[in-house]
Scaffold this motif. Structure first.
Motif, mmCIF file in Angstrom:
data_model
loop_
_atom_site.group_PDB
_atom_site.id
_atom_site.type_symbol
_atom_site.label_atom_id
_atom_site.label_comp_id
_atom_site.label_asym_id
_atom_site.label_seq_id
_atom_site.Cartn_x
_atom_site.Cartn_y
_atom_site.Cartn_z
ATOM 1 N N GLN A 262 0.879 -1.234 -0.082
ATOM 2 C CA GLN A 262 0.045 0.024 -0.042
ATOM 3 C C GLN A 262 0.789 1.197 0.055
ATOM 4 O OE1 GLN A 262 -2.888 -0.368 3.305
ATOM 5 N NE2 GLN A 262 -4.498 -0.545 1.857
ATOM 6 N N THR A 263 1.840 1.125 0.821
ATOM 7 C CA THR A 263 2.723 2.576 0.756
ATOM 8 C C THR A 263 3.593 2.677 -0.357
ATOM 9 O OG1 THR A 263 2.982 2.082 3.283
ATOM 10 C CG2 THR A 263 4.671 3.349 2.101
ATOM 11 N N ARG A 266 1.409 4.484 -2.852
ATOM 12 C CA ARG A 266 0.927 5.701 -2.747
ATOM 13 C C ARG A 266 2.029 6.679 -2.639
ATOM 14 N NH1 ARG A 266 -3.494 6.775 0.271
ATOM 15 N NH2 ARG A 266 -2.337 8.026 1.658
ATOM 16 N N THR A 267 3.390 6.255 -2.282
ATOM 17 C CA THR A 267 4.063 7.029 -2.208
ATOM 18 C C THR A 267 5.348 7.448 -3.062
ATOM 19 O OG1 THR A 267 5.594 5.620 -0.881
ATOM 20 C CG2 THR A 267 3.946 7.021 0.444
ATOM 21 N N LEU A 274 3.587 11.555 -0.776
ATOM 22 C CA LEU A 274 2.487 11.170 -1.891
ATOM 23 C C LEU A 274 2.855 11.350 -3.220
ATOM 24 C CD1 LEU A 274 -0.828 12.493 0.094
ATOM 25 C CD2 LEU A 274 0.248 10.089 0.257
ATOM 26 N N ASN A 275 2.793 10.371 -4.018
ATOM 27 C CA ASN A 275 2.921 10.504 -5.349
ATOM 28 C C ASN A 275 1.671 11.251 -6.090
ATOM 29 O OD1 ASN A 275 0.875 8.666 -5.914
ATOM 30 N ND2 ASN A 275 2.245 6.798 -5.902
ATOM 31 N N PRO A 277 -0.473 10.466 -8.389
ATOM 32 C CA PRO A 277 -1.901 10.029 -8.380
ATOM 33 C C PRO A 277 -2.561 9.984 -6.946
ATOM 34 C CG PRO A 277 -0.308 8.783 -9.745
ATOM 35 C CD PRO A 277 0.377 9.608 -9.144
ATOM 36 N N THR A 278 -1.913 9.637 -5.946
ATOM 37 C CA THR A 278 -2.382 9.672 -4.808
ATOM 38 C C THR A 278 -2.672 10.952 -4.092
ATOM 39 O OG1 THR A 278 -1.164 7.876 -4.426
ATOM 40 C CG2 THR A 278 -1.975 8.785 -2.239
ATOM 41 N N TRP A 279 -1.984 11.914 -4.375
ATOM 42 C CA TRP A 279 -2.114 13.561 -3.956
ATOM 43 C C TRP A 279 -3.552 13.914 -4.615
ATOM 44 C CZ3 TRP A 279 -2.703 18.088 -6.220
ATOM 45 C CH2 TRP A 279 -2.762 19.134 -5.242
ATOM 46 N N GLN A 281 -5.978 12.366 -5.919
ATOM 47 C CA GLN A 281 -7.203 11.829 -5.464
ATOM 48 C C GLN A 281 -7.637 12.283 -3.904
ATOM 49 O OE1 GLN A 281 -6.610 7.528 -4.730
ATOM 50 N NE2 GLN A 281 -8.949 7.164 -4.571
ATOM 51 N N GLU A 282 -6.599 12.384 -3.085
ATOM 52 C CA GLU A 282 -6.995 12.731 -1.902
ATOM 53 C C GLU A 282 -7.190 14.307 -1.747
ATOM 54 O OE1 GLU A 282 -4.418 11.738 1.143
ATOM 55 O OE2 GLU A 282 -4.244 9.628 0.672
ATOM 56 N N GLY A 341 2.607 16.571 -1.388
ATOM 57 C CA GLY A 341 2.731 15.504 -2.468
ATOM 58 C C GLY A 341 4.211 16.038 -3.437
#
Length: 454
Positions: A262-263, A266-267, A274-275, A277-279, A281-282, A341
């Motif tokens: 998971q990490t 996301r990172t 945060l990478n 895409p994850t940044w 999204q959040e 991110g």
């Protein structure tokens, strides 16, 4: 997060770049710190070695625990543990803590040597001098706790250094078990502080030590402490009982893989942020939540000025240090609710929930100044970098994340065009605001530009 991999995660970074001798590219303070720790470890090992009477029983216990650690390392390799998952975790401490509790203190220096050799060869390669530093850190931490443990039982300091017999009997009593858990906790904290200080010196930040634990890491460390004491108690009863604990340890290690994957997904592998895409999204979720509550939020795009020149001049290894330093400096200046991110290359993105134009402007200025004050040493020269920041506020420059990123990117372009090392808005002064219009005033650098003006 295990002791060994906390060391690697905090200090180790890719050995890229053009430096022929990477050790000499480190900050002088880090070189001195690592050297002093290794010398202290060698000195303490020599003293303990001279005082220790090695016995076949102790050697058999040591060999058995090394074998258990080797099985764990090989299991990690079979599980395909992510190589760039940020902070990797394992349960190697379950085999190191029994050495501290059962054997004379000199063995605390010996146990990380074969384990790290296996990790380096079979699991994860890194720069050799950093692996040596990690070995010394584990050895010194274990030695201090082992001496205290044996001193308590023997009743005199020299007996603690020698590791007098009889300490293992304490593992059969409740007070002894509690003291053993406390000692292992001190081991973990001491090693973490040693490595965190090295990471602080390496990144050149002045904002204090890096955060040491999150809830997940604390839980894993607690499990590791309990399992380590259980292994020690079983080894005291009989070495033939140790195979019983191997499957549970491997199963616990397997359960950690899900969190690591998971990490990794996301990172960003270089900075741990945060990478993109994850940044995104959040950030989209947070902006939608702010709009529903009729609150403001702001987006910052932060770009390191002349970063390509940094890589071309000092190599990519130093460029990685700059990225880590900037990421750490920015994260220390943000609130817990802010979202940070890495957007790619030398760009970072920040979401500031609840911030209006004035608040976002002052936050961006604070980040710009703090990064400008950051110093990273290369070849005994202190190098500074600067950043340009583009700022956009929801309701002023856009209503969703795409519009805000577009506006902030336009503002960043204006910051670059008007001289860099400044904060810019996409347009003119907001109505009724007190933020200066970047077309009317420019931000003077707080420090000499260093590389940015080279």
């Amino acid at each position: 997060m295990s002791i060994s991999e906390r060391s690697a995660a905090s200090v180790d970074r890719p050995a890229g770049g053009r430096a022929r001798w990477p050790f000499l590219q480190e900050p002088p303070g880090l070189i001195v710190y690592m050297s002093l720790l290794v010398l202290a470890a060698l000195f303490l090992f020599g003293v303990a070695f001279a005082l220790t009477a090695f016995s076949p029983v102790d050697l058999a216990v040591f060999a058995t625990l090394v074998a258990g650690a080797a099985i764990s390392v090989e299991a990690n390799r079979r599980l395909a543990t992510p190589q760039h998952a940020g902070l990797n975790r394992d349960l190697l401490g379950a085999w190191w803590f029994p050495v501290v509790l059962l054997l004379p203190p000199v063995y605390s220096f010996l146990i990380p040597v074969p384990v790290y050799l296996l990790v380096q060869r079979r699991l994860r390669q890194t720069l050799v001098y950093r692996r040596v530093f990690n070995t010394a850190s584990v050895g010194v931490s274990g030695f201090v706790v082992s001496v205290a443990w044996h001193w308590m039982i023997a009743g005199d300091f020299m007996g603690g250094l020698r590791g007098d017999a009889g300490v293992t009997e304490q593992l059969t009593s409740v007070p002894g078990v509690l003291f053993a858990l406390a000692g292992c906790a001190v081991f973990t904290v001491l090693n973490t502080l040693i490595v965190a200080l090295a990471a602080r010196i390496s990144t050149g930040t002045k904002s204090g030590l890096l955060p040491l634990w999150d809830r997940e890491a604390l839980m894993v460390d607690t499990v590791e402490l309990c399992v380590g004491v259980i292994v020690a108690a079983l080894a005291h009863i009989s070495l033939f009982l140790l195979p019983i604990v191997v499957p549970p340890i491997l199963l616990l290690q397997r359960s950690l893989l899900y969190q690591q994957l998971q990490t990794a997904a996301r990172t960003d592998p270089k900075t741990g942020l945060l990478n993109a895409p994850t940044w995104e999204q959040e950030a989209s979720i947070e902006i939608a939540r702010s709009r529903a509550a009729r609150n403001r939020s702001a987006v910052l795009i932060i770009d390191i000025d002349h970063f390509k020149r940094v890589n071309d001049t000092h190599g990519h290894l130093f460029g990685d240090q700059v990225l880590m330093g900037v990421a750490t400096t920015i994260s220390h200046q943000l609130r817990q609710s802010d979202l940070l991110g890495r957007f790619g290359g030398e760009e970072f993105v920040v979401l500031l929930p609840g911030a209006d134009v004035n608040e976002a402007w002052h936050a961006a200025e604070r980040l710009r100044v703090e990064v400008g004050c950051m110093e990273i040493a290369v070849e005994k020269v202190q190098v500074t970098v600067t950043v340009s920041v583009g700022l956009a506020v929801a309701g002023e420059h856009g209503n969703d994340l795409v519009e805000l990123l577009t506006a902030a990117d336009l503002a960043l372009y204006r910051a670059k065009e008007t001289g860099r090392n400044r904060v810019c808005l996409p347009g003119g002064r907001p109505e009724g605001g007190t933020v200066p219009d970047p077309r009317e005033t420019t931000a003077a650098p707080e420090r000499p530009q260093g590389i940015a003006d080279a």
